[in-house]
Design a protein around this motif. Sequence first.
Motif, PDB file in Angstrom:
ATOM      1  N   GLY A  70      50.346 -15.012  45.552  1.00  0.00           N
ATOM      2  CA  GLY A  70      51.614 -15.724  45.580  1.00  0.00           C
ATOM      3  C   GLY A  70      51.609 -16.972  46.446  1.00  0.00           C
ATOM      4  N   HIS A  71      52.698 -17.704  46.371  1.00  0.00           N
ATOM      5  CA  HIS A  71      52.849 -18.959  47.107  1.00  0.00           C
ATOM      6  C   HIS A  71      54.048 -18.853  48.049  1.00  0.00           C
ATOM      7  CE1 HIS A  71      49.893 -20.866  44.472  1.00  0.00           C
ATOM      8  NE2 HIS A  71      50.499 -20.233  43.475  1.00  0.00           N
ATOM      9  N   GLU A  72      53.790 -19.087  49.324  1.00  0.00           N
ATOM     10  CA  GLU A  72      54.834 -18.884  50.327  1.00  0.00           C
ATOM     11  C   GLU A  72      56.026 -19.811  50.126  1.00  0.00           C
ATOM     12  OE1 GLU A  72      54.129 -19.212  54.816  1.00  0.00           O
ATOM     13  OE2 GLU A  72      53.908 -17.076  54.378  1.00  0.00           O
ATOM     14  N   ASN A  93      49.208  -6.619  49.597  1.00  0.00           N
ATOM     15  CA  ASN A  93      47.944  -6.747  48.866  1.00  0.00           C
ATOM     16  C   ASN A  93      48.036  -6.382  47.391  1.00  0.00           C
ATOM     17  OD1 ASN A  93      48.241  -4.014  49.047  1.00  0.00           O
ATOM     18  ND2 ASN A  93      46.254  -3.596  49.993  1.00  0.00           N
ATOM     19  N   ARG A  94      49.239  -6.433  46.834  1.00  0.00           N
ATOM     20  CA  ARG A  94      49.373  -6.239  45.393  1.00  0.00           C
ATOM     21  C   ARG A  94      49.153  -7.569  44.684  1.00  0.00           C
ATOM     22  NH1 ARG A  94      53.815  -9.064  44.383  1.00  0.00           N
ATOM     23  NH2 ARG A  94      55.572  -8.957  45.844  1.00  0.00           N
ATOM     24  N   GLY A  95      49.067  -7.506  43.344  1.00  0.00           N
ATOM     25  CA  GLY A  95      49.066  -8.729  42.565  1.00  0.00           C
ATOM     26  C   GLY A  95      50.481  -9.273  42.446  1.00  0.00           C
ATOM     27  N   GLY A  96      50.593 -10.475  41.900  1.00  0.00           N
ATOM     28  CA  GLY A  96      51.911 -11.060  41.685  1.00  0.00           C
ATOM     29  C   GLY A  96      52.352 -11.963  42.813  1.00  0.00           C
ATOM     30  N   ASP A  97      53.517 -12.542  42.654  1.00  0.00           N
ATOM     31  CA  ASP A  97      54.042 -13.519  43.609  1.00  0.00           C
ATOM     32  C   ASP A  97      55.113 -12.861  44.476  1.00  0.00           C
ATOM     33  OD1 ASP A  97      55.375 -16.154  44.585  1.00  0.00           O
ATOM     34  OD2 ASP A  97      53.678 -16.876  43.403  1.00  0.00           O
ATOM     35  N   ILE A  98      56.209 -13.545  44.695  1.00  0.00           N
ATOM     36  CA  ILE A  98      57.227 -13.034  45.614  1.00  0.00           C
ATOM     37  C   ILE A  98      58.283 -12.237  44.862  1.00  0.00           C
ATOM     38  CG2 ILE A  98      58.827 -15.017  45.531  1.00  0.00           C
ATOM     39  CD1 ILE A  98      58.906 -14.714  48.694  1.00  0.00           C
ATOM     40  N   THR A  99      58.773 -11.197  45.495  1.00  0.00           N
ATOM     41  CA  THR A  99      59.876 -10.441  44.914  1.00  0.00           C
ATOM     42  C   THR A  99      60.789  -9.943  46.027  1.00  0.00           C
ATOM     43  OG1 THR A  99      60.461  -8.783  43.245  1.00  0.00           O
ATOM     44  CG2 THR A  99      58.795  -8.151  44.865  1.00  0.00           C
ATOM     45  N   GLY A 193      68.563 -15.371  45.068  1.00  0.00           N
ATOM     46  CA  GLY A 193      68.752 -16.798  45.267  1.00  0.00           C
ATOM     47  C   GLY A 193      67.970 -17.349  46.446  1.00  0.00           C
ATOM     48  N   TYR A 194      67.448 -16.453  47.290  1.00  0.00           N
ATOM     49  CA  TYR A 194      66.665 -16.894  48.446  1.00  0.00           C
ATOM     50  C   TYR A 194      65.179 -17.064  48.122  1.00  0.00           C
ATOM     51  CZ  TYR A 194      70.794 -15.410  51.128  1.00  0.00           C
ATOM     52  OH  TYR A 194      72.071 -15.264  51.623  1.00  0.00           O
ATOM     53  N   ILE A 195      64.794 -16.750  46.880  1.00  0.00           N
ATOM     54  CA  ILE A 195      63.385 -16.860  46.472  1.00  0.00           C
ATOM     55  C   ILE A 195      63.295 -17.461  45.067  1.00  0.00           C
ATOM     56  CG2 ILE A 195      62.652 -14.872  47.863  1.00  0.00           C
ATOM     57  CD1 ILE A 195      62.626 -13.180  45.278  1.00  0.00           C
ATOM     58  N   VAL A 196      62.080 -17.830  44.683  1.00  0.00           N
ATOM     59  CA  VAL A 196      61.778 -18.112  43.282  1.00  0.00           C
ATOM     60  C   VAL A 196      61.152 -16.813  42.763  1.00  0.00           C
ATOM     61  CG1 VAL A 196      60.503 -19.536  41.640  1.00  0.00           C
ATOM     62  CG2 VAL A 196      61.348 -20.542  43.780  1.00  0.00           C
ATOM     63  N   PRO A 197      61.944 -15.936  42.125  1.00  0.00           N
ATOM     64  CA  PRO A 197      61.457 -14.587  41.815  1.00  0.00           C
ATOM     65  C   PRO A 197      60.170 -14.586  40.997  1.00  0.00           C
ATOM     66  CG  PRO A 197      63.818 -14.753  41.418  1.00  0.00           C
ATOM     67  CD  PRO A 197      63.313 -16.152  41.655  1.00  0.00           C
ATOM     68  N   CYS A 198      59.162 -13.925  41.533  1.00  0.00           N
ATOM     69  CA  CYS A 198      57.852 -13.818  40.879  1.00  0.00           C
ATOM     70  C   CYS A 198      57.223 -15.182  40.609  1.00  0.00           C
ATOM     71  CB  CYS A 198      57.948 -13.010  39.584  1.00  0.00           C
ATOM     72  SG  CYS A 198      58.587 -11.345  39.846  1.00  0.00           S
ATOM     73  N   GLY A 199      57.725 -16.210  41.303  1.00  0.00           N
ATOM     74  CA  GLY A 199      57.174 -17.547  41.136  1.00  0.00           C
ATOM     75  C   GLY A 199      57.592 -18.225  39.838  1.00  0.00           C
ATOM     76  N   ILE A 200      58.573 -17.658  39.152  1.00  0.00           N
ATOM     77  CA  ILE A 200      59.001 -18.193  37.851  1.00  0.00           C
ATOM     78  C   ILE A 200      60.274 -19.003  38.056  1.00  0.00           C
ATOM     79  CG2 ILE A 200      59.664 -17.607  35.489  1.00  0.00           C
ATOM     80  CD1 ILE A 200      58.103 -14.939  35.916  1.00  0.00           C
TER      81      ILE A 200
END
Length: 238
Positions: A70-72, A93-99, A193-200
Amino acid sequence: MNPVQNKKTRFIDIGLKDYQQAWDYQASLFEQILATKTANRDLPADAQQATDNYLVFCEHPHVFTLGKSGHEENLIIPKEELADVQATYYRVNRGGDITYHGPGQIVGYPVIDLENFFTDIHRYMRFMEEAVIQTLREYKIEAGRSPGQTGVWLDPDDAHRARKICALGVRTSRWVAMHGFAFNVNPDLRYFGYIVPCGIQDKAVTSLEKELGRKVDLEEVKQILKEKIRVQFDMEWL
């Protein structure tokens, strides 16, 4: 495959649990299964022990987690403001971005030895998605998959209406899986709204509550989802 294939699975609901505490718990189960597999290496087939499987359900206090790929910058809220919204943040340490995880969301951690079922990560992800899709169908909601994106979506083929209701992320080592899914039942959607969910960037997030226009009995959803997972994997509850 394991010489002793074991589809018996222990279901454990640990309730509302701090993310770090839940992490430590599932990590201990994960390491226990790996230890059994390591010990089996030095034993003849007829002396090897079956590995255990666990399905852990919980809720978390407000927390954002970022996967290893993921991207911070997808954490929009400044870290120094996290305390203001009663949230914490972890790199995992999972796959994927932010959730996001929070109260009203079913977080599922299947800590299972895939050699007891099948050795195919793609199939594992699709089976988990299918269990959620089948659960939503019990509430007369048709859901599906979005090509190239994991998780469960509503109206995935309509770019303007597509919205995600369940995120997935997994880590495996020697076919032992950990992490899992986050299914939005009654969460506070403002936290997304505080994140870009899963980087999408261009897709919305929804919940069962939002789609039905009412709060849903979380325990009822858990029981339905638990059974759908059992059927998908042909598990036997301990």
